[in-house]
Structures are given as structure tokens and as C-alpha cells.
Design an enzyme around this catalytic site. Structure first.
Site, PDB file in Angstrom:
ATOM      1  CB  SER A 108      -0.882   0.046   1.248  1.00 53.75           C
ATOM      2  OG  SER A 108      -1.826  -0.973   1.190  1.00 53.75           O
ATOM      3  CG  HIS A 164      -2.862  -1.008  -3.846  1.00 50.53           C
ATOM      4  ND1 HIS A 164      -3.685   0.073  -3.648  1.00 50.53           N
ATOM      5  CD2 HIS A 164      -2.550  -1.474  -2.606  1.00 50.53           C
ATOM      6  CE1 HIS A 164      -3.857   0.255  -2.352  1.00 50.53           C
ATOM      7  NE2 HIS A 164      -3.181  -0.662  -1.692  1.00 50.53           N
ATOM      8  CG  ASN A 170      -4.613   5.083   0.320  1.00 51.06           C
ATOM      9  OD1 ASN A 170      -5.787   5.242   0.660  1.00 51.06           O
ATOM     10  ND2 ASN A 170      -3.980   3.938   0.473  1.00 51.06           N
ATOM     11  CD  GLU A 175      -5.197   2.810  -6.553  1.00 52.20           C
ATOM     12  OE1 GLU A 175      -5.209   4.016  -6.783  1.00 52.20           O
ATOM     13  OE2 GLU A 175      -5.013   2.337  -5.417  1.00 52.20           O
TER      14      GLU A 175
HETATM   15  P1  NAD Z   1      -1.564  -9.450   7.201  1.00 55.26           P
HETATM   16  O1  NAD Z   1      -0.706  -9.157   8.367  1.00 55.26           O
HETATM   17  O2  NAD Z   1      -3.008  -9.691   7.389  1.00 55.26           O
HETATM   18  O3  NAD Z   1      -0.968 -10.718   6.413  1.00 55.26           O
HETATM   19  C1  NAD Z   1       0.381 -10.896   6.120  1.00 55.26           C
HETATM   20  C2  NAD Z   1       0.649 -12.381   5.898  1.00 55.26           C
HETATM   21  O4  NAD Z   1       1.986 -12.527   5.420  1.00 55.26           O
HETATM   22  C3  NAD Z   1       0.530 -13.233   7.172  1.00 55.26           C
HETATM   23  O5  NAD Z   1      -0.287 -14.343   6.902  1.00 55.26           O
HETATM   24  C4  NAD Z   1       1.976 -13.645   7.466  1.00 55.26           C
HETATM   25  O6  NAD Z   1       2.073 -14.936   8.065  1.00 55.26           O
HETATM   26  C5  NAD Z   1       2.564 -13.654   6.073  1.00 55.26           C
HETATM   27  N1  NAD Z   1       4.031 -13.530   6.023  1.00 55.26           N
HETATM   28  C6  NAD Z   1       4.864 -12.934   6.886  1.00 55.26           C
HETATM   29  N2  NAD Z   1       6.125 -13.021   6.435  1.00 55.26           N
HETATM   30  C7  NAD Z   1       6.083 -13.713   5.276  1.00 55.26           C
HETATM   31  C8  NAD Z   1       7.051 -14.159   4.338  1.00 55.26           C
HETATM   32  N3  NAD Z   1       8.337 -13.871   4.499  1.00 55.26           N
HETATM   33  N4  NAD Z   1       6.632 -14.865   3.285  1.00 55.26           N
HETATM   34  C9  NAD Z   1       5.323 -15.147   3.099  1.00 55.26           C
HETATM   35  N5  NAD Z   1       4.363 -14.753   3.943  1.00 55.26           N
HETATM   36  C10 NAD Z   1       4.740 -14.040   5.013  1.00 55.26           C
HETATM   37  O7  NAD Z   1      -1.313  -8.238   6.174  1.00 55.26           O
HETATM   38  P2  NAD Z   1      -2.308  -7.627   5.069  1.00 55.26           P
HETATM   39  O8  NAD Z   1      -3.179  -6.609   5.690  1.00 55.26           O
HETATM   40  O9  NAD Z   1      -2.897  -8.732   4.278  1.00 55.26           O
HETATM   41  O10 NAD Z   1      -1.261  -6.825   4.167  1.00 55.26           O
HETATM   42  C11 NAD Z   1      -0.412  -7.479   3.258  1.00 55.26           C
HETATM   43  C12 NAD Z   1       0.032  -6.494   2.188  1.00 55.26           C
HETATM   44  O11 NAD Z   1      -1.128  -5.987   1.539  1.00 55.26           O
HETATM   45  C13 NAD Z   1       0.790  -5.282   2.714  1.00 55.26           C
HETATM   46  O12 NAD Z   1       1.793  -4.927   1.810  1.00 55.26           O
HETATM   47  C14 NAD Z   1      -0.287  -4.200   2.788  1.00 55.26           C
HETATM   48  O13 NAD Z   1       0.247  -2.893   2.612  1.00 55.26           O
HETATM   49  C15 NAD Z   1      -1.143  -4.569   1.608  1.00 55.26           C
HETATM   50  N6  NAD Z   1      -2.539  -4.079   1.666  1.00 55.26           N
HETATM   51  C16 NAD Z   1      -3.281  -4.222   2.806  1.00 55.26           C
HETATM   52  C17 NAD Z   1      -4.583  -3.728   2.836  1.00 55.26           C
HETATM   53  C18 NAD Z   1      -5.451  -3.868   4.064  1.00 55.26           C
HETATM   54  O14 NAD Z   1      -6.491  -3.195   4.131  1.00 55.26           O
HETATM   55  N7  NAD Z   1      -5.128  -4.723   5.023  1.00 55.26           N
HETATM   56  C19 NAD Z   1      -5.127  -3.120   1.682  1.00 55.26           C
HETATM   57  C20 NAD Z   1      -4.352  -3.035   0.517  1.00 55.26           C
HETATM   58  C21 NAD Z   1      -3.056  -3.513   0.531  1.00 55.26           C
END
Ligand code: NAD
Length: 299
Positions: free
Chosen positions: A121, A142, A193, A154
Site C-alpha cells: 500500500s 494494488h 490514497n 491500481e
Molecule cells: P496481514 O498481516 O493480514 O498478512 C500478512 C501475511 O503474510 C501473514 O499471513 C503472514 O504470516 C505472512 N508472512 C509474513 N512473512 C512472510 C514471508 N516472508 N513470506 C510469506 N508470507 C509471510 O497483512 P495484510 O493486511 O494482508 O497486508 C499485506 C500487504 O497488503 C501489505 O503490503 C499491505 O500494505 C497490503 N494491503 C493491505 C490492505 C489492508 O487493508 N489490510 C489493503 C491493501 C493492501
């Protein structure tokens, strides 16, 4: 280029949704995470919560859900996850070191032609392009939280992204039910954003400086622009804990007096009372029927 097999790295909030949405649209998906326990939790979420969401919100049939679940397989072995992948979508924690380390490991095991996409993000693809070992096949893709409803994708390359790869991701986004939004230059925050963050900050300035209360601010915006919610309706959706964590970090780093005041305000009114927004049923409004959706709110 034609995408058939997709791998998703990270089975958390967004990775899980991306995997499910992709499988729902007919692709074979391999979901990768650091261990089997985390993957088992994701599988459980797919079979319960996510299945329910697709049935309720998209009127998906039992049959569609069943075949979606069958198209997803799970592995904690990265080489196995990407062995047949045309595309891998990375959705692991928003941390530069974790992502850099991941791309180094991925580069060593992925087939030469596999496209890498990041769902980050706030970080830019150029920060990781060299780590991927294939900068021309690396691009940001994204998604928004609750991808099946808020279906924006995006697509944003870095200066070295091949146009063919960019266009392939635009096509792929359409194939999985997204509206592709092309971002032609690297931009922190993409389009959404870049608009939303200053908008929400402006709302907080008015509130914390006691210019007006939250409901009046939302009402002003909603009446004057016809928007379905105002800044604090959005804040409830994003989550007060997310806003609090970001601003707490900022306050510690910059010691900016306004940010310190804002953090104290959020802590006192929301965090200490566990009013975190939609996720806990209460924030600025109470859910599921927030006041701003009721007819006389705008009177
Ligand atoms: P999250 O914490 O819910 O999930 C992350 C996952 O990655 C976990 O299951 C964890 O076990 C795993 N992980 C950790 N280290 C790892 C590795 N080395 N290899 C593989 N897996 C690994 O996080 P999220 O909210 O899903 O966010 C993930 C990405 O998506 C981030 O870059 C975030 O910026 C982006 N994002 C999040 C949102 C949101 O609203 N949560 C929206 C858009 C984008």
C-alpha cells in the site's frame, strides 16, 4: 502474455482475499505462507467467512464456492508455490526488510518468465525492483480491502517495468472481476490514497482543533457534494486503530504538536474504549446502521 496459474504469497487479510477472488474467477491458485498453521487458518477463513461473504454479497452459488475452494492449494514451500506460476502476487507484511528478503528468495526459485506483482500500500515498486532479479517483470497491483465489493485494482509500474507486463496485469485484473486503474507514474499512495489521506487529514484538523464536531463535518461534506459518507464515516471503515498506529509513529518521529494532540484525542475517545470503528461495532457511529445512513441525518 496469458495468465493461467497464479501464486499468492501471504495468506493474511489481503492475500487471502486475492487468492479467493482469483480462484472464484476460474484461475488455479497456490497460496504460500511461512508455515502450515497460518495456511490452515486461511483455509478455515475461506470455508467460513469468505464463502459466506461471496454468497451474501455476490449471490454466489454453493457450486461456485465449492469449485473456488477446489482451485486453491496451500504450501509453505516457496519453490513449490511458484513452480508453475505465470504470476505471483505478493501480499506479505508492509515491511521493507521482510519484502526485500522475500524477493531475494523468490528470485532464486521462480521460473524465468513468472511475473511478480506487489500489493504493497505504501512502498514503491522501485524500492524492490533490483531485489526481484527481473525488474522488467515487476509491477504493483494494488487491491482494496473487501476486494469482492470494492473492486479496484491500481496498476503501477516502476520506470523499468515492461509495458507488456503492465498490460498483462491490466487484462488479468479485468479477468478477476476488478476495474483496472492505470497509474502512469510511481506515486506513493497510488490514486486512491493520494486523494483519501489528505481528505481525512483535513477532517481531523477541523475536529481536533475544535472547529466543528465530527457529525457536522460529515454532514457538510455529504450535503454539499452528495457523497454517501463524510471523512469520519471513512475513518470508521479504515479503523481507528490503523489511524492511531500510523499517527503514533509519526508523533514519536516528528514530535509535531498537532499530531501529538490528535493521538491523545484518538486514544482517549476511541482506543481506551475499544471503539475501533466498523470492526468493533462502534467508532464515530454505531454499526450496522450508522446514523449517517439514516434519512434525517442530512436535515
Ligand atoms: P496481514 O498481516 O493480514 O498478512 C500478512 C501475511 O503474510 C501473514 O499471513 C503472514 O504470516 C505472512 N508472512 C509474513 N512473512 C512472510 C514471508 N516472508 N513470506 C510469506 N508470507 C509471510 O497483512 P495484510 O493486511 O494482508 O497486508 C499485506 C500487504 O497488503 C501489505 O503490503 C499491505 O500494505 C497490503 N494491503 C493491505 C490492505 C489492508 O487493508 N489490510 C489493503 C491493501 C493492501
Amino acid at each position: 502474455m496469458n495468465i493461467k496459474n497464479v501464486a499468492v504469497a501471504g495468506s493474511g487479510v489481503l492475500g487471502g482475499q486475492i487468492a479467493f477472488q482469483t480462484a472464484f474467477h476460474g484461475f488455479t491458485v497456490k497460496l504460500y505462507d511461512i508455515n502450515d498453521e497460518v495456511l490452515a487458518k486461511a483455509k478455515k477463513r475461506f470455508e467460513t467467512e469468505l464463502s459466506e461473504n461471496y454468497k451474501t454479497d455476490l449471490k454466489a452459488s454453493e457450486e461456485e464456492i465449492k469449485s473456488t475452494l477446489e482451485r486453491i492449494s496451500y504450501t509453505a514451500n516457496l519453490a513449490e508455490a511458484v513452480a508453475e506460476a505465470d504470476l505471483i502476487i505478493e501480499a506479505i507484511p508492509e515491511n521493507v526488510e521482510i519484502k526485500k528478503d522475500f524477493y531475494h528468495k523468490l528470485a532464486a526459485v521462480a521460473p524465468e518468465e513468472t511475473i511478480f506483482a506487489t500489493n504493497s500500500s505504501t512502498l514503491l515498486p522501485s524500492q524492490f525492483a533490483e531485489d526481484t532479479g527481473r525488474p522488467e517483470k515487476f509491477c504493483a497491483l494494488h487491491f482494496a480491502n473487501e476486494i469482492w465489493i470494492y473492486n479496484t485494482a491500481e496498476i503501477m509500474g516502476h520506470p523499468g517495468t515492461d509495458k507488456v507486463v503492465f498490460d498483462t496485469l491490466v487484462e488479468f485484473a479485468k479477468q478477476i472481476g476488478m476495474v483496472p486503474l492505470e497509474v502512469h507514474k510511481e506515486q506513493p499512495g497510488y490514486i486512491l490514497n493520494s486523494l483519501l489521506v489528505p481528505f481525512l487529514s483535513a477532517g481531523w484538523n477541523l475536529l481536533v482543533n475544535e472547529v466543528a464536531d465530527a457529525k457536522t463535518i460529515d454532514k457538510t461534506w455529504m450535503i454539499a457534494t452528495g457523497a454517501p459518507k463524510g471523512p469520519f464515516g471513512f475513518v470508521d471503515m479504515v479503523g481507528l486503530n490503523t489511524v492511531y498506529n500510523i499517527d503514533k509513529n509519526k508523533a514519536e518521529k516528528t514530535q509535531d504538536p498537532f499530531t501529538i494532540k490528535k493521538v491523545q484525542y484518538i486514544k482517549e475517545h476511541f482506543i481506551d474504549k475499544n471503539k475501533l470503528g466498523m470492526s468493533t461495532g462502534e467508532g464515530f457511529y454505531t454499526y450496522p446502521n450508522p446514523e449517517y445512513k439514516q434519512e434525517d441525518f442530512l436535515k
